[in-house]
Design a protein around this motif. Structure first.
Motif, PDB file in Angstrom:
ATOM      1  N   TYR A  29      42.033  31.566  34.176  1.00  0.00           N
ATOM      2  CA  TYR A  29      42.263  33.010  35.017  1.00  0.00           C
ATOM      3  C   TYR A  29      41.267  33.893  35.573  1.00  0.00           C
ATOM      4  O   TYR A  29      40.850  35.086  34.488  1.00  0.00           O
ATOM      5  CB  TYR A  29      43.793  33.207  34.684  1.00  0.00           C
ATOM      6  N   LYS A  30      40.172  32.891  35.584  1.00  0.00           N
ATOM      7  CA  LYS A  30      38.453  33.766  35.576  1.00  0.00           C
ATOM      8  C   LYS A  30      38.703  35.234  35.854  1.00  0.00           C
ATOM      9  O   LYS A  30      37.975  35.920  36.039  1.00  0.00           O
ATOM     10  CB  LYS A  30      37.948  32.880  36.276  1.00  0.00           C
ATOM     11  N   ASN A  31      39.176  35.303  37.192  1.00  0.00           N
ATOM     12  CA  ASN A  31      39.725  36.809  38.265  1.00  0.00           C
ATOM     13  C   ASN A  31      40.787  37.975  37.747  1.00  0.00           C
ATOM     14  O   ASN A  31      40.893  38.788  37.903  1.00  0.00           O
ATOM     15  CB  ASN A  31      39.367  36.684  39.200  1.00  0.00           C
ATOM     16  N   HIS A  32      41.517  37.272  36.329  1.00  0.00           N
ATOM     17  CA  HIS A  32      42.513  38.347  36.276  1.00  0.00           C
ATOM     18  C   HIS A  32      42.869  38.278  34.561  1.00  0.00           C
ATOM     19  O   HIS A  32      42.590  36.932  33.393  1.00  0.00           O
ATOM     20  CB  HIS A  32      44.190  38.445  36.587  1.00  0.00           C
ATOM     21  N   PHE A  33      43.495  39.533  33.823  1.00  0.00           N
ATOM     22  CA  PHE A  33      44.036  39.377  32.379  1.00  0.00           C
ATOM     23  C   PHE A  33      44.834  39.442  32.415  1.00  0.00           C
ATOM     24  O   PHE A  33      45.346  39.451  33.492  1.00  0.00           O
ATOM     25  CB  PHE A  33      43.165  40.438  31.891  1.00  0.00           C
TER      26      PHE A  33
END
Length: 135
Positions: free
Chosen positions: A52-56
């Motif tokens: 998940y490179k765009n989200h935590f």
């Protein structure tokens, strides 16, 4: 106040089925909470490579067993009811559900997802700006 019933939402467009998992997104970006909340079933025997490179994401296991492997360190942690993990460094990982049954997980995403995301070839959900450009 927002009130949603999982048994009802499971039969709506809030349910997303993908390879190895099913997710019912109970809170989405358009709910205005600043995060999304999902109940996700990881199918028995599934092995999911994710990033998940765009989200935590924070995940709490409610049912079932499996493991998560941090691909940066090689460390594997056992998952069972009562265990939480948080992907606070956009961690590349492999999530595995044991063959004996599914894992039922409560998941929180920040930033919130819009609703129909599935994992791309890199294991990630698209960033919201990417979704807006392709919509």
């Amino acid at each position: 106040m927002i009130v949603r019933d999982l048994s009802i939402e499971n039969n709506t467009e809030r349910r997303v089925d993908s390879d190895g998992w099913t997710s019912v997104r109970l809170l989405l970006k358009n709910d205005g909470m600043g995060f999304s909340f999902h109940i996700t079933t990881i199918h028995a025997g599934a092995e999911l490579h994710m990033h998940y490179k765009n989200h935590f994401e924070s995940v709490y296991c409610m049912e079932g067993t499996g493991s998560i492997t941090d691909l940066a360190t090689g460390e594997t942690h056992q998952i069972r009811p009562g265990v939480m993990y948080a992907l606070n460094n956009h961690d590349k990982h492999i999530l595995r559900a044991d063959a004996g049954g599914p894992m039922i997980m409560a998941c929180v995403f920040n930033p919130p997802v819009t609703g129909k995301e599935v994992h791309g070839p890199d294991g990630a959900y698209a960033a919201d700006t990417e979704l807006e450009q392709t919509a």
